[in-house]
Design a protein around this motif. Structure first.
Motif, PDB file in Angstrom:
ATOM      1  N   UNK A  30       0.625  -1.088   0.032  1.00 53.89           N
ATOM      2  CA  UNK A  30      -0.148   0.053  -0.075  1.00 53.89           C
ATOM      3  C   UNK A  30       0.821   1.361  -0.011  1.00 53.89           C
ATOM      4  N   UNK A  31       2.355   1.133   0.584  1.00 53.98           N
ATOM      5  CA  UNK A  31       3.154   2.495   0.347  1.00 53.98           C
ATOM      6  C   UNK A  31       3.841   2.320  -0.554  1.00 53.98           C
ATOM      7  N   UNK A  32       3.723   1.637  -1.781  1.00 53.65           N
ATOM      8  CA  UNK A  32       4.650   1.497  -2.711  1.00 53.65           C
ATOM      9  C   UNK A  32       4.687   2.705  -3.594  1.00 53.65           C
ATOM     10  N   UNK A  33       3.621   3.318  -3.844  1.00 53.20           N
ATOM     11  CA  UNK A  33       3.558   4.856  -4.516  1.00 53.20           C
ATOM     12  C   UNK A  33       4.475   5.604  -3.819  1.00 53.20           C
ATOM     13  N   UNK A  34       4.706   5.701  -2.442  1.00 51.54           N
ATOM     14  CA  UNK A  34       5.686   6.577  -1.857  1.00 51.54           C
ATOM     15  C   UNK A  34       7.118   6.346  -1.976  1.00 51.54           C
ATOM     16  N   UNK A  35       7.381   5.137  -2.340  1.00 55.30           N
ATOM     17  CA  UNK A  35       8.928   4.658  -2.219  1.00 55.30           C
ATOM     18  C   UNK A  35       9.370   4.473  -3.636  1.00 55.30           C
ATOM     19  N   UNK A  36      10.283   5.321  -3.882  1.00 56.96           N
ATOM     20  CA  UNK A  36      11.065   5.362  -5.121  1.00 56.96           C
ATOM     21  C   UNK A  36      12.708   4.938  -5.018  1.00 56.96           C
ATOM     22  N   UNK A  37      13.030   4.307  -3.889  1.00 56.84           N
ATOM     23  CA  UNK A  37      14.336   4.103  -3.670  1.00 56.84           C
ATOM     24  C   UNK A  37      14.522   3.032  -2.544  1.00 56.84           C
ATOM     25  N   UNK A  38      15.600   2.453  -2.377  1.00 55.78           N
ATOM     26  CA  UNK A  38      15.700   1.287  -1.466  1.00 55.78           C
ATOM     27  C   UNK A  38      15.038   1.428   0.029  1.00 55.78           C
ATOM     28  N   UNK A  39      14.696   0.765   0.556  1.00 52.08           N
ATOM     29  CA  UNK A  39      13.963   1.101   1.885  1.00 52.08           C
ATOM     30  C   UNK A  39      14.192   0.054   2.803  1.00 52.08           C
ATOM     31  N   UNK A  40      13.911   0.438   4.264  1.00 53.69           N
ATOM     32  CA  UNK A  40      13.938  -0.407   5.171  1.00 53.69           C
ATOM     33  C   UNK A  40      12.512  -0.572   5.808  1.00 53.69           C
ATOM     34  N   UNK A  41      12.290  -1.602   6.346  1.00 57.05           N
ATOM     35  CA  UNK A  41      10.776  -1.942   6.866  1.00 57.05           C
ATOM     36  C   UNK A  41      10.967  -2.150   8.566  1.00 57.05           C
ATOM     37  N   UNK A  42      10.194  -1.463   9.396  1.00 52.09           N
ATOM     38  CA  UNK A  42      10.305  -1.740  10.965  1.00 52.09           C
ATOM     39  C   UNK A  42       9.047  -2.028  11.317  1.00 52.09           C
ATOM     40  N   UNK A  43       8.859  -2.472  12.574  1.00 54.29           N
ATOM     41  CA  UNK A  43       7.647  -2.516  13.078  1.00 54.29           C
ATOM     42  C   UNK A  43       7.462  -1.035  14.156  1.00 54.29           C
ATOM     43  N   UNK A  44       6.466  -0.665  14.429  1.00 52.21           N
ATOM     44  CA  UNK A  44       6.265   0.651  15.322  1.00 52.21           C
ATOM     45  C   UNK A  44       6.565   0.255  16.741  1.00 52.21           C
ATOM     46  N   UNK A  45       6.184  -0.736  17.372  1.00 51.97           N
ATOM     47  CA  UNK A  45       6.288  -1.174  18.738  1.00 51.97           C
ATOM     48  C   UNK A  45       7.527  -1.759  19.244  1.00 51.97           C
ATOM     49  N   UNK A  46       8.598  -1.827  18.407  1.00 52.21           N
ATOM     50  CA  UNK A  46       9.665  -2.507  18.613  1.00 52.21           C
ATOM     51  C   UNK A  46      10.949  -1.608  18.725  1.00 52.21           C
ATOM     52  N   UNK A  47      11.648  -1.663  19.667  1.00 49.17           N
ATOM     53  CA  UNK A  47      13.263  -0.980  19.766  1.00 49.17           C
ATOM     54  C   UNK A  47      14.141  -1.749  19.245  1.00 49.17           C
ATOM     55  N   UNK A  48      14.857  -1.033  18.170  1.00 42.16           N
ATOM     56  CA  UNK A  48      15.984  -1.756  17.394  1.00 42.16           C
ATOM     57  C   UNK A  48      17.285  -1.313  17.739  1.00 42.16           C
ATOM     58  N   UNK A  49      17.555  -0.376  18.115  1.00 42.88           N
ATOM     59  CA  UNK A  49      18.990   0.142  18.421  1.00 42.88           C
ATOM     60  C   UNK A  49      19.593   0.937  17.158  1.00 42.88           C
ATOM     61  N   UNK A  50      20.552   1.789  17.428  1.00 44.90           N
ATOM     62  CA  UNK A  50      21.164   2.687  16.618  1.00 44.90           C
ATOM     63  C   UNK A  50      21.888   1.706  15.622  1.00 44.90           C
TER      64      UNK A  50
END
Length: 309
Positions: free
Chosen positions: A110-130
């Motif tokens: 659903x977000x495809x039209x907003x992305x024109x470059x390589x991208x990362x995907x994350x969850x909103x409720x997880x802390x990942x770290x720098x």
């Protein structure tokens, strides 16, 4: 072109009991997502796209988005149950009384039209770290839009567990530095009364499996070139043929990624993080998250005031 960060923030929060994506955990009212966006920006990401539900827009803007958007390029899109469905498909879903979106693959597409470059995907409720944003940011900045070698950052299972209930994790198998498969384990937990034991088990399709805790697991932290959309669209088309009448079926990103690998349509390079996960799966997790964030601020890992504006 700098990579984009895509944030999956449309989850219903059924186990948490509220809109956990915008719950304040920082000293100045910051959410977990503030810290992810901040880490992404300082790791070279140029933009962040949030996928949210329409019903949380007002709170989302007031409690997170407007603050982030003052400091970096940011936008959001609404994920709805009828998105990416034809009229007849919507009818089938309605008859099944579908009330929630269709999972992480549905959100990404659903977000495809907003992305024109390589991208990362994350969850909103997880802390990942720098460090993981630095790793993915560097890798994604090195590939082009047609690259078929994508990436993921895996975590050590024992560093991603909660003492407040079971967690869902994709257990990864890698070969030669590339992902071979992901097996979704939707109920992994500590044994013992109130999850107080030191052993870890998984209830996988009714079969109890003892885990070592050293397994590499997916936390939905992937990096893709736009080429991956082709495989995801194929997966989504096949998913719709069998699952529209199922009220709780979800099109899951780890499953789609495994299928992409199995069909030879791409490879996924595996990076492993030593970061300790924490997140907002259960209401009791909030105090743990606040304490962990406070420690990182006190140590200088984050500034006392995250954003300048």
């Amino acid at each position: 072109m700098p990579p984009t960060l895509l944030v999956l923030a449309a989850g219903m929060g059924s186990r948490y009991g509220g809109v956990k994506q915008i719950d304040a955990v920082g000293k100045n009212g910051e959410c977990l997502l503030d810290f992810s966006a901040f880490d992404a920006k300082r790791s070279g990401f140029g933009k962040v796209v949030f996928i949210i539900r329409k019903d949380i827009e007002k709170d989302f803007r007031e409690r997170l988005f407007d603050r982030v958007a003052r400091n970096m390029d940011a936008e959001y899109v609404f994920q709805t149950p009828d998105a990416l469905l034809a009229a007849e498909e919507r009818k089938i879903a309605a008859e099944a009384k579908r009330s929630k979106p269709w999972g992480t693959v549905h959100a990404v597409l659903w977000a495809k039209e907003r992305i024109k470059e390589p991208f990362a995907v994350i969850n909103a409720d997880d802390y990942y770290g720098k460090s993981v944003f630095e790793t993915l940011g560097k890798y994604l900045s090195s590939i082009n839009n047609d690259c078929t070698e994508h990436a993921m950052v895996g975590y050590i299972l024992e560093k991603t567990m909660s003492r407040n209930g079971s967690v869902s994790r994709g257990v990864c198998e890698a070969e030669g530095g590339f992902l071979k498969s992901i097996t979704e384990n939707t109920k992994i937990y500590y044994t013992g009364e109130n999850f107080s034991g030191n052993e870890i088990e998984s209830d996988l399709n009714g079969k109890i499996i003892r885990m070592t805790g050293k397994e590499t697991v997916s936390m939905n932290l992937f990096g893709f070139s736009p080429k991956a959309f082709e495989s995801f669209e194929e997966y989504w088309a096949n998913f719709k043929k069998t699952s529209l009448s199922l009220p709780k079926a979800e099109a899951l990103l780890p499953v789609a990624a495994s299928e992409m690998i199995g069909k030879g349509e791409g490879r996924i390079k595996v990076f492993t993080s030593e970061e300790s996960w924490f997140g907002m799966t259960y209401p009791e997790d909030k105090q743990v998250v606040k304490a962990e964030i406070a420690k990182k601020i006190e140590s200088g890992y984050y500034p006392k005031k995250l954003w300048e504006k």
